[in-house]
Motif scaffolding. Sequence first.
Motif, PDB file in Angstrom:
ATOM      1  N   HIS A 338      10.746  -3.395 -44.837  1.00  0.00           N
ATOM      2  CA  HIS A 338      11.754  -2.514 -44.239  1.00  0.00           C
ATOM      3  C   HIS A 338      12.693  -1.987 -45.466  1.00  0.00           C
ATOM      4  CE1 HIS A 338      15.190  -0.849 -41.510  1.00  0.00           C
ATOM      5  NE2 HIS A 338      14.224   0.091 -41.600  1.00  0.00           N
ATOM      6  N   GLY A 339      12.987  -2.780 -46.215  1.00  0.00           N
ATOM      7  CA  GLY A 339      13.810  -2.646 -47.442  1.00  0.00           C
ATOM      8  C   GLY A 339      12.950  -2.053 -48.668  1.00  0.00           C
ATOM      9  N   GLY A 340      11.672  -2.699 -48.357  1.00  0.00           N
ATOM     10  CA  GLY A 340      11.187  -2.068 -49.590  1.00  0.00           C
ATOM     11  C   GLY A 340       9.626  -1.738 -49.267  1.00  0.00           C
ATOM     12  N   PRO A 341       9.607  -0.431 -48.571  1.00  0.00           N
ATOM     13  CA  PRO A 341       7.919  -0.206 -48.004  1.00  0.00           C
ATOM     14  C   PRO A 341       7.208   0.156 -48.935  1.00  0.00           C
ATOM     15  CG  PRO A 341       9.735   1.855 -47.842  1.00  0.00           C
ATOM     16  CD  PRO A 341      10.488   0.495 -48.278  1.00  0.00           C
ATOM     17  N   ASP A 342       7.584   0.134 -50.385  1.00  0.00           N
ATOM     18  CA  ASP A 342       6.501   0.300 -51.418  1.00  0.00           C
ATOM     19  C   ASP A 342       5.548  -1.114 -51.498  1.00  0.00           C
ATOM     20  OD1 ASP A 342       8.810  -1.006 -51.936  1.00  0.00           O
ATOM     21  OD2 ASP A 342       8.454  -0.542 -54.183  1.00  0.00           O
ATOM     22  N   MET A 343       6.009  -1.967 -50.891  1.00  0.00           N
ATOM     23  CA  MET A 343       5.181  -3.332 -50.866  1.00  0.00           C
ATOM     24  C   MET A 343       4.025  -3.437 -49.674  1.00  0.00           C
ATOM     25  SD  MET A 343       8.053  -6.257 -51.768  1.00  0.00           S
ATOM     26  CE  MET A 343       9.165  -5.928 -50.549  1.00  0.00           C
ATOM     27  N   LEU A 344       4.205  -2.184 -48.870  1.00  0.00           N
ATOM     28  CA  LEU A 344       3.306  -2.145 -47.596  1.00  0.00           C
ATOM     29  C   LEU A 344       1.813  -1.753 -48.195  1.00  0.00           C
ATOM     30  CD1 LEU A 344       5.165  -0.233 -45.282  1.00  0.00           C
ATOM     31  CD2 LEU A 344       4.293  -2.709 -44.769  1.00  0.00           C
ATOM     32  N   PRO A 345       0.581  -2.181 -47.434  1.00  0.00           N
ATOM     33  CA  PRO A 345      -0.364  -1.857 -48.076  1.00  0.00           C
ATOM     34  C   PRO A 345      -0.583  -0.169 -48.113  1.00  0.00           C
ATOM     35  CG  PRO A 345      -0.837  -3.707 -46.503  1.00  0.00           C
ATOM     36  CD  PRO A 345       0.704  -3.184 -46.449  1.00  0.00           C
ATOM     37  N   ARG A 349       1.961   2.306 -46.021  1.00  0.00           N
ATOM     38  CA  ARG A 349       2.880   3.073 -46.977  1.00  0.00           C
ATOM     39  C   ARG A 349       2.899   4.418 -46.595  1.00  0.00           C
ATOM     40  NH1 ARG A 349       6.719   5.069 -48.132  1.00  0.00           N
ATOM     41  NH2 ARG A 349       7.660   4.926 -50.232  1.00  0.00           N
ATOM     42  N   ALA A 350       1.740   5.128 -46.439  1.00  0.00           N
ATOM     43  CA  ALA A 350       1.472   6.651 -46.298  1.00  0.00           C
ATOM     44  C   ALA A 350       2.139   6.904 -45.156  1.00  0.00           C
ATOM     45  CB  ALA A 350      -0.093   6.795 -46.429  1.00  0.00           C
ATOM     46  N   ARG A 351       2.366   6.106 -44.092  1.00  0.00           N
ATOM     47  CA  ARG A 351       3.063   6.328 -42.773  1.00  0.00           C
ATOM     48  C   ARG A 351       4.294   6.335 -42.852  1.00  0.00           C
ATOM     49  NH1 ARG A 351       0.946   2.589 -38.679  1.00  0.00           N
ATOM     50  NH2 ARG A 351       2.437   3.799 -37.453  1.00  0.00           N
ATOM     51  N   ALA A 352       5.105   5.302 -43.710  1.00  0.00           N
ATOM     52  CA  ALA A 352       6.258   5.016 -43.727  1.00  0.00           C
ATOM     53  C   ALA A 352       7.478   5.979 -44.390  1.00  0.00           C
ATOM     54  CB  ALA A 352       6.581   3.446 -44.617  1.00  0.00           C
ATOM     55  N   GLY A 353       8.449   5.924 -44.182  1.00  0.00           N
ATOM     56  CA  GLY A 353       9.592   6.773 -44.727  1.00  0.00           C
ATOM     57  C   GLY A 353      10.247   6.079 -45.641  1.00  0.00           C
ATOM     58  N   VAL A 354      11.569   6.465 -46.133  1.00  0.00           N
ATOM     59  CA  VAL A 354      12.316   5.925 -47.014  1.00  0.00           C
ATOM     60  C   VAL A 354      12.882   4.601 -46.515  1.00  0.00           C
ATOM     61  CG1 VAL A 354      13.261   8.088 -47.772  1.00  0.00           C
ATOM     62  CG2 VAL A 354      14.397   6.919 -46.241  1.00  0.00           C
ATOM     63  N   PRO A 355      13.242   3.775 -47.615  1.00  0.00           N
ATOM     64  CA  PRO A 355      13.787   2.425 -47.177  1.00  0.00           C
ATOM     65  C   PRO A 355      14.893   2.271 -46.218  1.00  0.00           C
ATOM     66  CG  PRO A 355      13.364   2.581 -49.632  1.00  0.00           C
ATOM     67  CD  PRO A 355      13.258   3.976 -49.024  1.00  0.00           C
ATOM     68  N   CYS A 365       7.082  -2.596 -37.866  1.00  0.00           N
ATOM     69  CA  CYS A 365       6.834  -3.087 -36.543  1.00  0.00           C
ATOM     70  C   CYS A 365       5.570  -3.262 -36.131  1.00  0.00           C
ATOM     71  CB  CYS A 365       7.854  -2.355 -35.505  1.00  0.00           C
ATOM     72  SG  CYS A 365       7.669  -3.310 -33.867  1.00  0.00           S
ATOM     73  N   ASP A 366       4.915  -2.095 -36.307  1.00  0.00           N
ATOM     74  CA  ASP A 366       3.366  -1.789 -35.996  1.00  0.00           C
ATOM     75  C   ASP A 366       2.557  -2.790 -36.806  1.00  0.00           C
ATOM     76  OD1 ASP A 366       3.769  -0.133 -34.004  1.00  0.00           O
ATOM     77  OD2 ASP A 366       3.404   1.568 -35.439  1.00  0.00           O
ATOM     78  N   TYR A 367       3.053  -2.776 -38.043  1.00  0.00           N
ATOM     79  CA  TYR A 367       2.176  -3.741 -39.015  1.00  0.00           C
ATOM     80  C   TYR A 367       2.225  -5.143 -38.657  1.00  0.00           C
ATOM     81  CZ  TYR A 367       1.038  -5.713 -43.635  1.00  0.00           C
ATOM     82  OH  TYR A 367       0.451  -6.413 -44.741  1.00  0.00           O
ATOM     83  N   ILE A 368       3.625  -5.694 -38.342  1.00  0.00           N
ATOM     84  CA  ILE A 368       3.738  -6.914 -38.137  1.00  0.00           C
ATOM     85  C   ILE A 368       3.199  -7.396 -36.616  1.00  0.00           C
ATOM     86  CG2 ILE A 368       5.571  -8.750 -37.445  1.00  0.00           C
ATOM     87  CD1 ILE A 368       7.166  -7.618 -39.591  1.00  0.00           C
ATOM     88  N   ALA A 369       3.339  -6.462 -35.651  1.00  0.00           N
ATOM     89  CA  ALA A 369       2.843  -6.583 -34.363  1.00  0.00           C
ATOM     90  C   ALA A 369       1.250  -7.004 -34.447  1.00  0.00           C
ATOM     91  CB  ALA A 369       2.937  -5.653 -33.557  1.00  0.00           C
ATOM     92  N   GLY A 370       0.431  -6.466 -35.137  1.00  0.00           N
ATOM     93  CA  GLY A 370      -0.944  -6.413 -35.414  1.00  0.00           C
ATOM     94  C   GLY A 370      -1.190  -7.679 -36.077  1.00  0.00           C
ATOM     95  N   MET A 371      -0.719  -8.520 -36.787  1.00  0.00           N
ATOM     96  CA  MET A 371      -0.861  -9.518 -37.592  1.00  0.00           C
ATOM     97  C   MET A 371      -1.286 -10.740 -36.491  1.00  0.00           C
ATOM     98  SD  MET A 371       2.204  -9.941 -40.329  1.00  0.00           S
ATOM     99  CE  MET A 371       2.308  -8.532 -41.452  1.00  0.00           C
ATOM    100  N   THR A 372      -1.952 -11.614 -37.278  1.00  0.00           N
ATOM    101  CA  THR A 372      -2.398 -12.818 -36.289  1.00  0.00           C
ATOM    102  C   THR A 372      -1.545 -13.934 -36.987  1.00  0.00           C
ATOM    103  OG1 THR A 372      -3.793 -13.499 -38.230  1.00  0.00           O
ATOM    104  CG2 THR A 372      -4.959 -12.170 -36.258  1.00  0.00           C
TER     105      THR A 372
END
Length: 390
Positions: A338-345, A349-355, A365-372
């Motif tokens: 959340h504080g560093g969205p530049d670390m997202l795949p 990252r293309a969907r995220a906004g500013v930190p 949240c969507d990224y984490i919810a989809g994790m195993t």
Amino acid sequence: MPAAAPASGLAPWAVDPARSRGRLHPEGDGGARSPYQRDRDRIIHSTAFRRLQYKTQVFIYHEGDAFRTRLTHSIEVAQIARSIARQLRLDEDLAEALALAHDLGHPPFGHAGEEALSGLMRPWGGFDHNAQSLKAVTTLEHRYSRFDGLNLTWETLEGLAKHNGPLRKPAAFIAEYDAMHPLDLTTHASAEAQAAAIADDIAYNNHDLDDGLRAGVFTLDEVAQLPLIGEALAAARAEAPADVSRGRLAAETIRRVINAMVIDVVAEARRRLDILKPRSADDIRNAGGPVVVFSARMTALNEETRSFLRERMYRHWRVNRTAGKTKRALQVVFALLHGGPDMLPPEWRARAGVPGSAATAAVVCDYIAGMTDRFALEEHRRLTDPNIPG
């Protein structure tokens, strides 16, 4: 004028596949498959469904291969839902599709994962796994060239959104989706969705009892103090050989409890249907209350089982330790991304906004919810251990 009877021997109150309200994005004919068979097949082939194999109920994946996962639980719910639907002459395919899809929105680590995301997302409307299931099948799946999601039928989406009853204050995503594609949120869901919901209750308690016995957090003699379990255990002992093992006796007991609960639901549903005399699926939706439910006696017995599991299993010190560790892992992952969205795949990252923004919180949240479970633990290590490549 009486409503026309649904096709294929279905009851007048069943959802008729020939009268489906269709899909948000029109498609061609499905050939030999009904609309709800196509929905079921799309759910089974989805990425979110495959991930359920490594998402757990109570015990996380490395604690043993014999415990339930969200995948095995969903398959068991589907079997019970089909059994109820068949006896009530409902559309079995719709009930099965809803049962298979009902847990697609669950995050990793079972109850602990949901508690973690609920707390983390509180400033932005919270987290609701039912809303996340709807989001998975309408937005997050990317398997088709013309649209996001699986483009499921209206009836399947309706059942996912409100299988637990009318939604007067829907979660944010459900409200947003309903504004674009109305799902009649203030009415009850179809009888098929109600069958899937009660099947979830039946499977949930009984399979958690089974897993708790297997894990040794309580004994068969202890759960026998519950009237519903005690009756089933006594019947199982009466028919079993004298040298029967505890494991076989426990399995016989759980099987009998499930059967008793299904029999109760079908009998109570038939009693309510006789009173309501519905002539269409919409009569079920507009009824004053749900139709496919437990009797008052079974409701009370089931609540005793729930209370026992809450005290003896979900709050067990071993479960609490695992829950505490996994919640902290998700909190760390969320805070870092959340504080560093530049670390997202890149695709995230293309969907995220500013930190620190609401938009970035929703994407993380969507990224984490989809994790195993396994992926979440690995992601935590990648983000926190300098010795592990990103």
